[in-house]
Scaffold this active site. Structure first.
Site, mmCIF file in Angstrom:
data_model
loop_
_atom_site.group_PDB
_atom_site.id
_atom_site.type_symbol
_atom_site.label_atom_id
_atom_site.label_comp_id
_atom_site.label_asym_id
_atom_site.label_seq_id
_atom_site.Cartn_x
_atom_site.Cartn_y
_atom_site.Cartn_z
ATOM 1 N N TYR A 49 -1.885 5.612 -3.678
ATOM 2 C CA TYR A 49 -2.057 4.636 -4.752
ATOM 3 C C TYR A 49 -2.717 5.258 -5.959
ATOM 4 O O TYR A 49 -3.647 6.039 -5.862
ATOM 5 C CB TYR A 49 -2.758 3.360 -4.294
ATOM 6 C CG TYR A 49 -3.957 3.491 -3.406
ATOM 7 C CD1 TYR A 49 -5.229 3.258 -3.895
ATOM 8 C CD2 TYR A 49 -3.815 3.802 -2.062
ATOM 9 C CE1 TYR A 49 -6.335 3.344 -3.073
ATOM 10 C CE2 TYR A 49 -4.916 3.897 -1.231
ATOM 11 C CZ TYR A 49 -6.176 3.671 -1.747
ATOM 12 O OH TYR A 49 -7.268 3.763 -0.930
ATOM 13 N N HIS A 73 -10.195 -5.576 -0.387
ATOM 14 C CA HIS A 73 -11.058 -4.817 -1.287
ATOM 15 C C HIS A 73 -10.755 -5.203 -2.728
ATOM 16 O O HIS A 73 -9.619 -5.531 -3.063
ATOM 17 C CB HIS A 73 -10.822 -3.315 -1.113
ATOM 18 C CG HIS A 73 -11.082 -2.835 0.272
ATOM 19 N ND1 HIS A 73 -10.407 -1.778 0.826
ATOM 20 C CD2 HIS A 73 -11.942 -3.270 1.231
ATOM 21 C CE1 HIS A 73 -10.842 -1.575 2.062
ATOM 22 N NE2 HIS A 73 -11.773 -2.477 2.327
ATOM 23 N N HIS A 99 -7.099 -6.789 -2.680
ATOM 24 C CA HIS A 99 -5.973 -6.072 -2.088
ATOM 25 C C HIS A 99 -6.295 -5.700 -0.649
ATOM 26 O O HIS A 99 -7.422 -5.318 -0.333
ATOM 27 C CB HIS A 99 -5.700 -4.805 -2.915
ATOM 28 C CG HIS A 99 -4.527 -4.034 -2.453
ATOM 29 N ND1 HIS A 99 -4.641 -2.800 -1.856
ATOM 30 C CD2 HIS A 99 -3.214 -4.328 -2.494
ATOM 31 C CE1 HIS A 99 -3.431 -2.360 -1.556
ATOM 32 N NE2 HIS A 99 -2.548 -3.269 -1.925
#
Length: 192
Positions: A132, A62, A119
């Site tokens: 995150y 992504h 990522h």
């Protein structure tokens, strides 16, 4: 805190010092002064996400269209993940290359992923949990995906979990139909 830059410029690993006693342990997971000293810029926190995954769950690749881009500071709270960073900046010397770090709930290490980088997370144990910090709120119109198994990227995905059991990859419908690196960046067969 131990800090090291990954092979992809703009990606860093942060390993906190764990202070333990009979009650458990304490760690400074994110410290602005150390982050800014290492990375050379502030982190503008806009959203915090948490996800839990079974072994074999693969989330990604992504990224967020840049600009505006989205930076992430990813920490494993329980279990373990292979955290993969892919350079998607066409003018970068490492464009199309990747690096990875195992993040786990024992070491509590984190990975910082700058804007312009892709990522992905592969869960290596059941009930692996990550949180995150994000520099941009979720903005669907800027969200992008790439095929995690694209041979042009050549990511070396593990085939076993932490206990040596075979992994069955589990991906979202969206991730299963993600475009290739070559198509996304309009590369010819001789590029990259």
């Amino acid at each position: 805190m131990r800090i090291r830059e990954l092979a992809i410029s703009g990606a860093w690993e942060f390993v906190p010092q764990l202070h333990g006693d009979s009650r458990g342990y304490f760690a400074e997971q994110f410290k602005v002064s150390e982050f800014e000293r290492a990375v050379g810029r502030p982190f503008d926190l806009r959203q915090v996400n948490t996800s839990t995954s079974a072994a074999g769950v693969l989330r990604g690749i992504h990224y967020t269209e840049d600009p505006p881009g989205q930076a992430k500071y990813v920490t494993c709270l329980r279990g373990a993940f292979l955290d993969v960073v892919v350079d998607l900046r066409p003018n970068s010397p490492t464009f199309g290359q990747w690096d990875s770090v195992i993040i786990d709930g024992t070491q509590r290490n984190s990975v910082f992923v700058a804007e312009g980088l892709g990522h992905a997370l592969l869960s290596l144990a059941d009930d692996s949990t990550t949180t995150y910090l994000c520099s941009l709120e979720y903005t669907p119109e800027f969200d992008r995906d790439l095929d995690a198994f694209d041979p042009d990227l050549g990511i070396d995905w593990p085939t076993t979990d932490l206990d040596g059991n075979p992994l069955t990859y589990i991906r979202s419908a969206k991730d299963q139909v993600a475009p290739s690196f070559r198509d996304t960046f309009h590369l010819s067969a001789t590029d990259h």
